[in-house]
Scaffold this active site. Structure first.
Site, PDB file in Angstrom:
ATOM      1  N   SER A 242     -25.262 -20.421 -38.802  1.00 50.07           N
ATOM      2  CA  SER A 242     -24.203 -19.952 -39.546  1.00 50.07           C
ATOM      3  C   SER A 242     -23.635 -18.775 -38.827  1.00 50.07           C
ATOM      4  O   SER A 242     -24.092 -18.395 -37.817  1.00 50.07           O
ATOM      5  CB  SER A 242     -24.753 -19.327 -40.863  1.00 50.07           C
ATOM      6  N   SER A 280     -24.253 -25.393 -41.107  1.00 52.70           N
ATOM      7  CA  SER A 280     -23.758 -23.966 -40.887  1.00 52.70           C
ATOM      8  C   SER A 280     -22.945 -23.442 -41.795  1.00 52.70           C
ATOM      9  O   SER A 280     -21.787 -24.104 -42.238  1.00 52.70           O
ATOM     10  CB  SER A 280     -23.099 -24.179 -39.212  1.00 52.70           C
ATOM     11  N   ASP A 282     -20.078 -21.229 -42.414  1.00 54.15           N
ATOM     12  CA  ASP A 282     -18.980 -20.587 -41.498  1.00 54.15           C
ATOM     13  C   ASP A 282     -17.893 -19.738 -42.299  1.00 54.15           C
ATOM     14  O   ASP A 282     -17.068 -20.380 -42.966  1.00 54.15           O
ATOM     15  CB  ASP A 282     -18.391 -21.392 -40.590  1.00 54.15           C
TER      16      ASP A 282
END
Length: 366
Positions: A242, A280, A282
């Protein structure tokens, strides 16, 4: 060392005095690093939009979600109302609720806050569960208060500190990174500052140089090696992780153009080699500190003077450059960290320099 010490200076615009988010006047950062025994490697990073009461004097803000695999407390109200009413905290995944509760208690105890019945605290996270005993949820109210009360302007600590203490980026130690850009006077002279908490993966490239590939550490490495009928590589990750990206500017922007500005953070992220993998989270949060767009908590009308759409391109460019450099700084400033039965090495900067020289990006070391 920072990216510029390696000869890496992304883009065309010059940085501010500290090359940090705090180059945006009145923005402050506070950090607490938690290292306890052999298992706790985490922390808290606090970002203040100005030196006053964030609830009473609100800044316009917006959140862009590049990939929503994460926890970003308060983000829906930020986008609904287009404003921040607290500082921003960054911490570890399983600590977001404890951090949010601690900041709410701290805010409600401030002067002129004793009648407040609703508060939209904003807390972002990345998962540092490799180096940190994340299930212990080690972030305390005292740590949060210290981060908030120690916030200051000037230079910002980077690397394996604060919310970046236990993070990993591109297979090496990640962390906190920051950068800034100052637009030429002909483009408004505005400052854009960025702070990141890097904990993601992909195929690292630095100013276009394929550093991850050259150092033989990158996402999908095993799959690529096996496809070529070679030996499996040392890494078999998919680039998960992340990143939280905070963009501050003194350009007078409303929440609509701040949402556009936040979306450009993904372009800076992409330049470093991320593909925003499935696992992830983001997130990009952008805010403006300009007095002309500030909002009083009890305002009945908003009469603001904002930058027009046609004047946004320079601010967009500055944000992309600053995000890219902040990510490099988060990795290049990080130190090797051991914790929770695991060691994550700092990226070998001498080898990075060799790759950059080979691709004509960094000057020879003298």
């Amino acid at each position: 060392m920072r990216a510029r010490d390696l000869g890496v200076a992304p883009g065309i615009f010059a940085p501010g005095k500290h090359n940090a988010i705090t180059d945006v006047a009145d923005v402050r950062v506070g950090q607490v690093t938690l290292k306890e025994g052999d298992t706790v490697r985490t922390g808290v990073t606090a970002i203040f939009p100005h030196s006053g009461n964030a609830y009473r004097s609100r800044v316009p803000a917006a959140v862009h979600v590049g990939n929503g695999f994460g926890k970003f407390i308060g983000s829906t109200q930020v986008n609904e109302l287009g404003e921040l009413e607290t500082p921003i905290l960054l911490t570890c995944t399983l600590c977001v609720w404890k951090a949010a509760d601690a900041m709410a208690a701290w805010m409600l105890d401030q002067p002129d806050m004793h009648q407040v019945r609703s508060l939209n605290v904003v807390v972002g996270e990345t998962n540092d569960g490799g180096l940190n005993d994340i299930r212990a949820r080690p972030v305390t109210a005292a740590a949060v208060r210290t981060a908030l009360e120690s916030a200051a302007s000037g230079a910002v600590q980077e690397g394996s500190v604060g919310a970046g203490t236990g993070t990993v980026a591109f297979g090496w130690k990640g962390g906190i990174g920051t950068s800034s850009r100052v637009l030429p006077a002909s483009l408004g002279g505005w400052t854009v500052g960025v702070l990141v908490q890097s904990n993601f993966g992909g195929v690292l490239q630095v100013s276009g140089a394929p550093v991850g590939r050259e150092l033989e550490r990158y996402a999908f490495q095993n799959a690529v090696a096996l496809q070529g009928n070679g030996q499996p590589g040392a890494a078999d990750d998919r680039g998960d992780g992340s990143i939280i990206i905070i963009i501050a500017t003194d350009a007078p922007l409303g929440d609509r153009n701040l949402r556009r500005l936040a979306s450009r953070g993904m372009m800076g992220l992409g330049r470093t080699g991320s593909s925003a993998s499935n696992g992830s989270g983001d997130y990009v949060l952008a805010f403006s500190t300009a007095a002309s767009v500030r909002r009083a908590f009890d305002a009945t009308r908003l009469e603001t003077s904002e930058l027009a759409n046609e004047q946004m391109s320079g601010v967009f460019q500055a944000s992309v450059e600053a995000v890219e450099e902040a990510i490099y700084n988060s990795i290049f400033m990080a130190t090797t960290v051991s914790g929770n039965g695991k060691t994550v090495e700092a990226i070998p900067l001498d080898r990075v320099r060799e790759v950059l020289q080979r691709y004509g990006i960094a000057p020879p070391k003298h």
